[in-house]
Structures are given as C-alpha cells and as structure tokens.
Scaffold this motif. Structure first.
Motif, PDB file in Angstrom:
ATOM      1  N   LEU A 175      13.976  17.767  16.560  1.00 19.57           N
ATOM      2  CA  LEU A 175      14.777  16.877  17.405  1.00 19.57           C
ATOM      3  C   LEU A 175      16.102  16.534  16.736  1.00 19.57           C
ATOM      4  O   LEU A 175      17.152  16.497  17.389  1.00 19.57           O
ATOM      5  N   SER A 176      16.077  16.311  15.432  1.00 24.67           N
ATOM      6  CA  SER A 176      17.300  15.991  14.695  1.00 24.67           C
ATOM      7  C   SER A 176      18.291  17.150  14.751  1.00 24.67           C
ATOM      8  O   SER A 176      19.493  16.953  14.989  1.00 24.67           O
ATOM      9  N   TRP A 177      17.799  18.369  14.546  1.00 22.68           N
ATOM     10  CA  TRP A 177      18.682  19.540  14.605  1.00 22.68           C
ATOM     11  C   TRP A 177      19.260  19.722  16.006  1.00 22.68           C
ATOM     12  O   TRP A 177      20.447  20.019  16.163  1.00 22.68           O
ATOM     13  N   LEU A 178      18.407  19.554  17.019  1.00 22.27           N
ATOM     14  CA  LEU A 178      18.889  19.712  18.391  1.00 22.27           C
ATOM     15  C   LEU A 178      19.954  18.667  18.719  1.00 22.27           C
ATOM     16  O   LEU A 178      20.958  18.970  19.378  1.00 22.27           O
TER      17      LEU A 178
ATOM     18  N   TYR B  85      20.792  24.718  15.909  1.00 21.16           N
ATOM     19  CA  TYR B  85      19.999  25.189  17.046  1.00 21.16           C
ATOM     20  C   TYR B  85      19.019  26.278  16.617  1.00 21.16           C
ATOM     21  O   TYR B  85      17.841  26.248  16.990  1.00 21.16           O
ATOM     22  N   ARG B  86      19.485  27.235  15.821  1.00 18.90           N
ATOM     23  CA  ARG B  86      18.611  28.330  15.378  1.00 18.90           C
ATOM     24  C   ARG B  86      17.444  27.798  14.541  1.00 18.90           C
ATOM     25  O   ARG B  86      16.311  28.273  14.663  1.00 18.90           O
ATOM     26  N   LEU B  87      17.713  26.829  13.682  1.00 18.69           N
ATOM     27  CA  LEU B  87      16.645  26.245  12.878  1.00 18.69           C
ATOM     28  C   LEU B  87      15.612  25.547  13.746  1.00 18.69           C
ATOM     29  O   LEU B  87      14.399  25.649  13.505  1.00 18.69           O
TER      30      LEU B  87
ATOM     31  N   CYS C  89      17.922  22.180  25.838  1.00 17.63           N
ATOM     32  CA  CYS C  89      16.637  21.814  25.225  1.00 17.63           C
ATOM     33  C   CYS C  89      16.457  20.299  25.202  1.00 17.63           C
ATOM     34  O   CYS C  89      15.356  19.794  25.482  1.00 17.63           O
ATOM     35  N   MET C  90      17.521  19.565  24.885  1.00 17.04           N
ATOM     36  CA  MET C  90      17.431  18.110  24.895  1.00 17.04           C
ATOM     37  C   MET C  90      17.137  17.597  26.304  1.00 17.04           C
ATOM     38  O   MET C  90      16.347  16.658  26.486  1.00 17.04           O
ATOM     39  N   GLY C  91      17.752  18.220  27.292  1.00 15.97           N
ATOM     40  CA  GLY C  91      17.465  17.839  28.673  1.00 15.97           C
ATOM     41  C   GLY C  91      16.013  18.069  29.032  1.00 15.97           C
ATOM     42  O   GLY C  91      15.366  17.225  29.668  1.00 15.97           O
ATOM     43  N   ALA C  92      15.475  19.211  28.594  1.00 11.86           N
ATOM     44  CA  ALA C  92      14.073  19.531  28.887  1.00 11.86           C
ATOM     45  C   ALA C  92      13.137  18.519  28.224  1.00 11.86           C
ATOM     46  O   ALA C  92      12.119  18.130  28.817  1.00 11.86           O
ATOM     47  N   LEU C  93      13.482  18.078  27.010  1.00 11.49           N
ATOM     48  CA  LEU C  93      12.648  17.103  26.313  1.00 11.49           C
ATOM     49  C   LEU C  93      12.701  15.729  26.974  1.00 11.49           C
ATOM     50  O   LEU C  93      11.724  14.972  26.956  1.00 11.49           O
ATOM     51  N   MET C  94      13.837  15.399  27.578  1.00  9.00           N
ATOM     52  CA  MET C  94      14.043  14.081  28.179  1.00  9.00           C
ATOM     53  C   MET C  94      13.670  14.013  29.656  1.00  9.00           C
ATOM     54  O   MET C  94      13.537  12.926  30.217  1.00  9.00           O
ATOM     55  N   GLU C  95      13.480  15.157  30.271  1.00 10.11           N
ATOM     56  CA  GLU C  95      13.396  15.202  31.736  1.00 10.11           C
ATOM     57  C   GLU C  95      12.256  14.366  32.309  1.00 10.11           C
ATOM     58  O   GLU C  95      12.435  13.680  33.325  1.00 10.11           O
TER      59      GLU C  95
END
Length: 253
Positions: free
Chosen positions: A113-116, A90-92, A130-136
C-alpha cells in the motif's frame, strides 16, 4: 512545449539540455525518449547512472528483470523507490503481491500500500488504478478520484471502471463523458450502450426542464436554463440528433 504538442521539438530541447550534462528525474521519460532517439536515450542513461538518478536505478532494475536476474532487479527497484521513482514503487508493489499469491501478511500489505501510494501521488496510472480498486468497496468516492487520475492519463481500464461506477440516474452525464472518452481513445465496447445512455440523459434533462416550466419560474429564466443545458451538453460533443430532438420537444411543452 510538451512532447505531445510536437515530439521532435521536445526531443531537441531535451537533447540540448543533455549535451550540457543536465538531466532531471521528473522531466525524464526514458521509454519515450528511447523511441525518439536511441543515442540521446543512451546518453541520458549514462548520465543517470553516474549520478545515481532514480530513473537510471529503475532502468537498471528493469533490464535485470528482463534478463531473469530477480535479486539484482529487486535491489535496484528498491533503491529507485527509496528516491521516489514511481515506476519502481509500482513494480515492487506488484511483484510483492504476485509473490504472495494474494496471501499478503499484514506487514506485506502495508508495504504494498505504501509503494502504491507513493506511485499514485505522482499520478502513475496503473498505481492509481490499483488504489481505486482497493478503495472501491468501502470508499467509492475516493476510488473514483483515483480512477479519474488514471483515466486522465489515458489509462483505458480506469475509463471503463468509471463508466461502470457512474451507471446511476444522477451521474448519467459523468457516465456519458467517460464512455465518449473511451470511444475517442479507440475502445469501441461502449458503442452499443451509448445511444441508450444518451437517450436516458436527454430524458432526464427534459423532465428537469418541464418541472422548471411548471414551477413559478419566469419564462425568460426557463429559456436561459434550456439554452445553458444545450451548451453544456453539446459543447464538447459532436451533435447527437436524438438528444436534440428531446430538447426541442421540451421547449415546445
């Protein structure tokens, strides 16, 4: 025994394991242990460094970042991420996005995306958010699943998102559920809307009950449906008197 049931007993069992030089990455939550027992945390970190454990690598990166040693921090995060540490992943991801100032190249975006995803697979709340925000925008149902994982880990921003996303007539129950969870977790912003949403949901159930009554459904079936809805609605909440009045009104029709 989980740490939330009794943190002192949980810490004692961890201490006994560590005294026998036993540690396991997926059982170690260093910051929580540090708050319980600094000496125990120091011993765990010592063992982790000797064994190249993921949590120890992440901690090395976090300490370096705090001191402003960016290159050392990122190198340690990378090593920790390579062996599956969710927080390092997540930090990366966040650091890379910040460095690009939102202008990620295609390769950088794929890496972020891979790290998340790696972190989200371990139910890391911020990564799931963050994944939710990207998919929303394009995949709202998938986004809700990610938000729910984060929300179930007590992540307040995810609960707020779910309360907003479920703001539809057919998802009033879900909206109420997350608004209630927010209030129980000390977030009082939904309080002004809770009475209105409760009334809307009660009205929805009232209409459904009346519709069933007007159908060819047998009276005893209708009665059991009303009782079932009452149990489902009030079973996990303290009484909402306005909503109860609606149920009573529906039963008198």
């Amino acid at each position: 025994m989980t740490k939330t049931q009794n943190p002192f007993i949980a810490a004692e069992w961890i201490r006994r394991a560590v005294n026998q030089d036993y540690i396991e990455d997926n059982l170690v939550e260093y910051d929580w242990i540090l708050a319980q027992d600094e000496a125990l945390a120091a011993r765990i970190l010592e063992l982790g460094k000797l064994r190249g454990s993921a949590f120890a690598l992440y901690r090395q990166g976090a300490d370096a970042m705090q001191k402003g040693n960016i290159e050392e921090a990122i190198a340690a995060y990378q090593k920790a991420a390579d062996v599956g540490n969710a927080e390092a992943c997540y930090r990366l991801a966040i650091w890379t996005a910040q460095q690009a100032n939102g202008n990620l190249s295609e390769e950088e975006f794929k890496q972020v995306l891979s790290w998340l995803k790696q972190a989200a697979q371990q139910e890391h709340p911020e990564a799931c958010y963050c994944m939710g925000a990207l998919m929303e925008k394009n995949h709202p149902e998938v986004a809700c699943k990610y938000y729910e994982i984060a929300a179930n880990r007590q992540y307040i921003p995810a609960m707020l998102k779910l309360a907003l996303l479920y703001d539809k007539e057919d998802t009033l129950f879900e909206q109420l559920f997350w608004m209630d969870r927010l209030v129980w977790n000390g977030e009082h912003s939904p309080l002004k809307d809770l009475p209105r949403i409760h009334m809307l949901y009660a009205e929805k159930l009232k209409k459904e009950a009346i519709s069933d009554l007007q159908s060819e459904q047998q009276p005893e079936t209708y009665k059991s449906r009303i009782e079932g809805m009452q149990r489902g609605y009030f079973g996990n909440r303290k009484g909402n008197f306005l909503a109860k009045m609606y149920f009573q009104t529906a039963g008198e029709k």
